[in-house]
Structures are given as C-alpha cells and as structure tokens.
Design an enzyme around this catalytic site. Structure first.
Site, PDB file in Angstrom:
ATOM      1  N   LYS A 213       0.999  -1.723   0.105  1.00 50.32           N
ATOM      2  CA  LYS A 213       0.162  -0.151   0.449  1.00 50.32           C
ATOM      3  C   LYS A 213       0.803   1.286  -0.345  1.00 50.32           C
ATOM      4  CE  LYS A 213       0.743   0.964   4.810  1.00 50.32           C
ATOM      5  NZ  LYS A 213       1.802   2.275   4.663  1.00 50.32           N
TER       6      LYS A 213
ATOM      7  N   PRO B 117      10.667  -4.639  -1.101  1.00 50.52           N
ATOM      8  CA  PRO B 117      10.896  -4.325   0.265  1.00 50.52           C
ATOM      9  C   PRO B 117      10.439  -3.546   1.719  1.00 50.52           C
ATOM     10  CG  PRO B 117      10.965  -2.948  -2.104  1.00 50.52           C
ATOM     11  CD  PRO B 117       9.950  -3.904  -1.983  1.00 50.52           C
ATOM     12  N   ILE B 118      11.463  -4.394   2.365  1.00 50.87           N
ATOM     13  CA  ILE B 118      11.262  -4.618   3.918  1.00 50.87           C
ATOM     14  C   ILE B 118      12.187  -2.852   4.222  1.00 50.87           C
ATOM     15  CG2 ILE B 118      11.506  -5.467   6.162  1.00 50.87           C
ATOM     16  CD1 ILE B 118      12.077  -8.489   5.386  1.00 50.87           C
ATOM     17  N   GLY B 119      11.233  -1.943   5.679  1.00 51.09           N
ATOM     18  CA  GLY B 119      11.110  -0.899   5.551  1.00 51.09           C
ATOM     19  C   GLY B 119      11.438   0.324   4.258  1.00 51.09           C
TER      20      GLY B 119
ATOM     21  N   GLY C 138       8.134   1.532   3.968  1.00 55.98           N
ATOM     22  CA  GLY C 138       6.350   2.491   4.637  1.00 55.98           C
ATOM     23  C   GLY C 138       5.826   2.099   3.446  1.00 55.98           C
ATOM     24  N   LEU C 139       5.787   0.453   3.076  1.00 54.55           N
ATOM     25  CA  LEU C 139       4.512  -0.270   1.989  1.00 54.55           C
ATOM     26  C   LEU C 139       3.940  -1.369   2.734  1.00 54.55           C
ATOM     27  CD1 LEU C 139       7.384  -0.548  -0.794  1.00 54.55           C
ATOM     28  CD2 LEU C 139       5.189   1.052  -0.449  1.00 54.55           C
ATOM     29  N   GLY C 140       4.780  -1.672   3.810  1.00 48.62           N
ATOM     30  CA  GLY C 140       3.162  -2.157   4.640  1.00 48.62           C
ATOM     31  C   GLY C 140       3.433  -3.722   4.403  1.00 48.62           C
ATOM     32  N   GLY C 141       4.620  -3.563   3.572  1.00 50.83           N
ATOM     33  CA  GLY C 141       4.590  -5.856   3.088  1.00 50.83           C
ATOM     34  C   GLY C 141       4.922  -7.080   4.273  1.00 50.83           C
ATOM     35  N   GLY C 142       4.704  -6.611   5.342  1.00 50.71           N
ATOM     36  CA  GLY C 142       5.070  -7.076   5.939  1.00 50.71           C
ATOM     37  C   GLY C 142       3.716  -7.452   6.535  1.00 50.71           C
TER      38      GLY C 142
ATOM     39  N   ASP D 235      -1.093  -1.980  10.548  1.00 55.42           N
ATOM     40  CA  ASP D 235      -1.575  -1.652   9.421  1.00 55.42           C
ATOM     41  C   ASP D 235      -2.077  -3.115   8.755  1.00 55.42           C
ATOM     42  OD1 ASP D 235       0.117   0.926   9.142  1.00 55.42           O
ATOM     43  OD2 ASP D 235       1.482  -0.011   7.551  1.00 55.42           O
TER      44      ASP D 235
END
EC number: 2.7.1.148
Length: 274
Positions: A8, A90-92, A94-98, A132
């Site tokens: 997101k 990518p981790i860290g 700001g995209l809420g992947g985890g 999130d």
C-alpha cells in the site's frame, strides 16, 4: 493455495498526537498497490514456515505469517500447514509488506479451511498483529485514524493513473522515523484535501515524516523532486519511508537517475484482490 500479498501507499500522513499507550494518533489514506509478495499455504504433517527472496530479519518463528496462523489456531482446530513466503516487497520501505503477508495468511487459512470468518472478524484477528494489517483484509482505499487501524469510508479513486515506486535500498525503522516527528493538530482535516482533485494535492496533501527524514536523507527529497520533473501529478514518501512514489497520467519513462534502485511501476486500481 497461493496468494499475492500486495503493498500500500499512504496518501498523506499526519501525526496528530501522542497516545497514552506510546503509539501516535494519525490521519492518512491507505491505498492498495499491486507490487506483491507470494504466499503459499499447503497441508502438511507438521507446521513449518520458510521463506525465499529478500532476506527477512529476525526469528522466522516470530514472522507475522506464523503469528497469524497461531492466532487462528487458538480458536479453531486448524490442521498443520507448510507456509512459504517469497519476499519481493522491500522491508523498511513504508509499504506495509509484512502486514500484508499476515493479512493474506489469515484470509488464505480462512478460505482454505472454510472457517467462515467475515471481513470484520478477520480484521479483529489482524489488528493485534500490526497497525497496518487490518487494512489488507478488504484491500480498498480507506481513511485511517487513531493508530492507523480504525477505518472510515473515503471517496478516493485513482483507477487509471500510473504509479512509479522507488526504493533506494535505505531501510528506515519505525522508531527512527517517529523519533523526529512533532505531533500537531492540523487546521483542516486531511480527508477534505484528499477529496479535492489530485492536481491540488502537491500543495495540500503532506506526509509529516518528510519534515524530519528529508533533511537527514536528502536522496529521498531528490527522488520526489525528480518525479515532479518527470511529470508526476503527485509525489510523496510512503508511510515512514523510505519508498517514494509518483503518480502519473500515463506510464512513466524510467529516469536514468533511478538505475541501481529497486523500482516498480504499474497501474492503480481501486481494490486489489491478490
């Protein structure tokens, strides 16, 4: 069963106050984007979790997908499964992947084992996993308040626009990002600005984290400026960084300045099923 947990972006992000529980109250609009991980869940003799793609820091047994399984296992007679996560977002960044991975784990298990949980029930399982997480259950634009996990309806539809996301291989922790913010109550609610035409957003829709992170990491501001120079109708850092995105009327041509960065581009939709 295979699913594709998407990420997101934040359309604006205001930090309005510090909460007694140590978190912050905010205003933002979460909007789904098609850049996705891959999650496979299959029956197994014993529970197991594995991953590939981008390395995931920390103990694998504390991964959000594992915690999602255990949350449902506590209330339902779930059989053991093998969960494999191929990490792409990518981790860290700001995209809420985890958070998406956790929400899709909940949704996949609910569907695969016919638990009968509706969206609001799944959101209640998702909220304890991360602020999130609940957003990705319904995966549609929402106006977020409080910790970012209380949702209100908003009429924002970017269908037909194109997005270019750039991650400069710079991971910013949530703690680092929040250390530099100064909470304040804005005169105008962010929702009012977001319901105006997108052409107005550059002057009115702001991510508060940029105020402290751009001076510290000038590269992020340079990426945002490049987007505008390339014709973006709006550009911003997402979440607490460090991914920066630009929204365009037509498919953007990748600038040479972004070579060596992680880049994704695609077309925006109002809802993402995954």
């Amino acid at each position: 069963m295979i699913s594709f947990p998407n990420c997101k972006i934040n359309l604006g992000l205001r930090i309005t106050s510090k909460r007694p529980d140590g978190f912050h109250n905010l205003q933002s609009c979460f909007y789904p984007v098609g850049w996705s991980d891959v999650l496979e869940v299959i029956p197994a003799d014993a529970f197991a979790f594995s991953s590939s793609g981008l390395p995931i820091p920390g103990d694998p047994q504390k991964n959000l997908c594992v915690r999602a399984y255990r949350a449902l296992k506590a209330d339902f007679d779930l059989p053991p499964v093998q969960m494999h996560l191929h990490k792409i977002v990518p981790i860290g960044a700001g995209l809420g992947g985890g958070s998406a991975d956790a929400a899709f784990a909940l949704k996949t298990l609910n569907e695969q084992f016919r638990l009968g949980l509706g969206p609001l029930q799944l959101e209640e399982y998702a909220r304890p996993l991360g602020s999130d997480c609940a957003f990705f259950v319904q995966n549609r634009p929402v106006y977020c308040v409080e910790k970012g996990d209380v949702f209100e309806e908003i009429s924002v539809d970017l269908s037909g626009y194109y997005i270019l996301l750039v991650f400069p291989d710079l991971a910013i922790s949530t703690a680092e990002a929040y250390a530099g913010v100064r909470p304040h109550q804005p005169e105008t609610d962010l929702r009012e600005h977001l319901t105006a035409p997108i052409g107005n957003w550059a002057a009115t829709v702001h991510n508060d984290f940029e105020d402290s992170l751009f001076p510290k990491y000038p590269l992020l501001q340079q990426i945002k400026q490049t987007f505008y120079e390339e014709g973006a109708v709006y550009a911003s850092m997402s979440g607490s960084g460090s991914a920066v995105y630009g929204i365009f009327n037509a498919p953007p041509v990748l600038p040479n300045q972004f070579s060596g960065y992680v880049v994704w581009q695609g077309k925006l939709e109002k809802q993402f099923r995954g």
